[in-house]
Write a protein that holds these residues in place. Sequence first.
Motif, PDB file in Angstrom:
ATOM      1  N   SER A  44      64.305  84.853  30.867  1.00  0.00           N
ATOM      2  CA  SER A  44      64.351  84.369  32.221  1.00  0.00           C
ATOM      3  C   SER A  44      65.839  84.430  32.872  1.00  0.00           C
ATOM      4  O   SER A  44      66.274  83.289  33.348  1.00  0.00           O
ATOM      5  N   GLU A  45      66.448  85.261  32.598  1.00  0.00           N
ATOM      6  CA  GLU A  45      67.780  85.386  33.240  1.00  0.00           C
ATOM      7  C   GLU A  45      67.972  86.746  33.996  1.00  0.00           C
ATOM      8  O   GLU A  45      67.092  87.513  34.127  1.00  0.00           O
ATOM      9  N   CYS A  46      69.028  86.549  35.030  1.00  0.00           N
ATOM     10  CA  CYS A  46      69.300  87.754  36.087  1.00  0.00           C
ATOM     11  C   CYS A  46      70.586  88.138  36.176  1.00  0.00           C
ATOM     12  O   CYS A  46      71.374  87.237  36.234  1.00  0.00           O
ATOM     13  N   ASN A  47      71.081  89.324  35.581  1.00  0.00           N
ATOM     14  CA  ASN A  47      72.523  89.460  35.860  1.00  0.00           C
ATOM     15  C   ASN A  47      72.629  90.346  37.106  1.00  0.00           C
ATOM     16  O   ASN A  47      72.168  91.385  36.977  1.00  0.00           O
ATOM     17  N   CYS A  48      73.328  89.845  38.268  1.00  0.00           N
ATOM     18  CA  CYS A  48      73.483  90.875  39.357  1.00  0.00           C
ATOM     19  C   CYS A  48      74.788  90.945  39.899  1.00  0.00           C
ATOM     20  O   CYS A  48      75.545  89.964  39.839  1.00  0.00           O
ATOM     21  N   VAL A  49      75.407  91.942  40.278  1.00  0.00           N
ATOM     22  CA  VAL A  49      76.816  92.261  40.923  1.00  0.00           C
ATOM     23  C   VAL A  49      76.425  93.052  42.190  1.00  0.00           C
ATOM     24  O   VAL A  49      76.010  94.265  42.052  1.00  0.00           O
ATOM     25  N   ASP A  50      76.863  92.636  43.216  1.00  0.00           N
ATOM     26  CA  ASP A  50      76.581  93.279  44.634  1.00  0.00           C
ATOM     27  C   ASP A  50      75.210  93.727  44.781  1.00  0.00           C
ATOM     28  O   ASP A  50      74.282  93.079  44.637  1.00  0.00           O
ATOM     29  N   GLU A  51      75.003  94.954  44.940  1.00  0.00           N
ATOM     30  CA  GLU A  51      73.385  95.515  44.911  1.00  0.00           C
ATOM     31  C   GLU A  51      72.820  95.804  43.761  1.00  0.00           C
ATOM     32  O   GLU A  51      71.782  96.644  43.614  1.00  0.00           O
ATOM     33  N   ARG A  52      73.668  95.856  42.538  1.00  0.00           N
ATOM     34  CA  ARG A  52      73.017  96.335  41.225  1.00  0.00           C
ATOM     35  C   ARG A  52      72.858  95.102  40.240  1.00  0.00           C
ATOM     36  O   ARG A  52      73.593  94.186  40.512  1.00  0.00           O
ATOM     37  N   GLY A  53      71.818  95.192  39.601  1.00  0.00           N
ATOM     38  CA  GLY A  53      71.326  94.211  38.419  1.00  0.00           C
ATOM     39  C   GLY A  53      70.061  94.582  37.783  1.00  0.00           C
ATOM     40  O   GLY A  53      69.584  95.448  37.953  1.00  0.00           O
ATOM     41  N   VAL A  62      61.553  94.611  32.494  1.00  0.00           N
ATOM     42  CA  VAL A  62      62.629  94.087  33.498  1.00  0.00           C
ATOM     43  C   VAL A  62      62.632  94.829  34.840  1.00  0.00           C
ATOM     44  O   VAL A  62      61.959  95.540  34.902  1.00  0.00           O
ATOM     45  N   LEU A  63      63.351  94.053  35.694  1.00  0.00           N
ATOM     46  CA  LEU A  63      63.455  94.952  37.073  1.00  0.00           C
ATOM     47  C   LEU A  63      64.863  95.194  37.292  1.00  0.00           C
ATOM     48  O   LEU A  63      65.731  94.321  37.002  1.00  0.00           O
ATOM     49  N   VAL A  64      65.125  96.672  37.337  1.00  0.00           N
ATOM     50  CA  VAL A  64      66.429  97.169  37.501  1.00  0.00           C
ATOM     51  C   VAL A  64      66.653  97.470  38.982  1.00  0.00           C
ATOM     52  O   VAL A  64      65.952  97.998  39.862  1.00  0.00           O
ATOM     53  N   ILE A  65      67.713  96.851  39.751  1.00  0.00           N
ATOM     54  CA  ILE A  65      68.171  96.807  41.019  1.00  0.00           C
ATOM     55  C   ILE A  65      69.141  97.659  41.420  1.00  0.00           C
ATOM     56  O   ILE A  65      70.149  97.615  40.561  1.00  0.00           O
TER      57      ILE A  65
END
Lengths: 178, 109
Positions: A44-53, A62-65
């Motif tokens: 239940s976590e999300c690691n996101c930096v700018d437009e990637r995460g 998992v969802l890769v952004i």
Amino acid sequence: MSDTFAMIEQVGPRGMMTLRGDLSSTKLKNAATGVAGVDFPGISECNCVDERGIAWMSPDEVLVITPYDEIAKDLKRMQKILSGTHHLLANVSDARSVFMISGAKSREIIAKLSPVDLHPDSLIPGQFRRTRLAQVPAAFWMRDKNTFELICFRSVADYVSTLLHNAASAGSEVGYFQ
Amino acid sequence: MLMLTCPYCGIDADETELTPGGQAHLTRETVGSDDDTFESYLFMRENPKGVHFERWRHSYGCGKWFHAARCTVTLEVFGTYSAQTTEPPKEICDKISGKRPGWSWGSFS
């Protein structure tokens, strides 16, 4: 639209890949972190930096952004790393819409629409919450203490946009979290 | 309001985020079963006033099925546990025994 007490904007499009498989597998983790450039998220976590995460969706997903215009390249890179591993990888970018909700009272907007405990002690940046927004599925996480990023299906983006603007209409502040 | 903790994502999910899946721990009768056991698998369900075991799906969340033990009278939730089991785990049964001594449900007690 009428005046709102927080800023709501539809951003994107954003590149998104659904990756399913054994999340404890090193190969799978490497594929996701290699493309997203962030640490692999816990439950239940999300690691996101700018437009990637990377966002944790379920015990096997998992969802890769990534940025929208780099999705084809990133997809190929991941396929290469994952070859020979049992997995499912799909480009879902065009099925999703992304909203940014920012402002000191942005918590209130989400709190009005979902059954989630949004108390500042309960929901903190880094957590990823899949839930419903009124009648449709959605997921959100906090960029910082005043900014929410929210994803939903593109087919219901108009509905979600109207919901958010309505919940944020100026003068309708509840002030519960202040 | 009924709130269940999803054992997979650890989230306290509201009833509206979940889909009910009916009675838990059914044995699925199939080819080779006699008519009576097949009929009871199809139609006969527990309908207790008190301790009950149910299946729920975290449909607006992680999408996984799980089990819940709760009281149908007070809506007290004794606990939730993984779907990968055919009987309630011992710690859940012990917890229920502490709160509802002498309980029984189907073949469990």
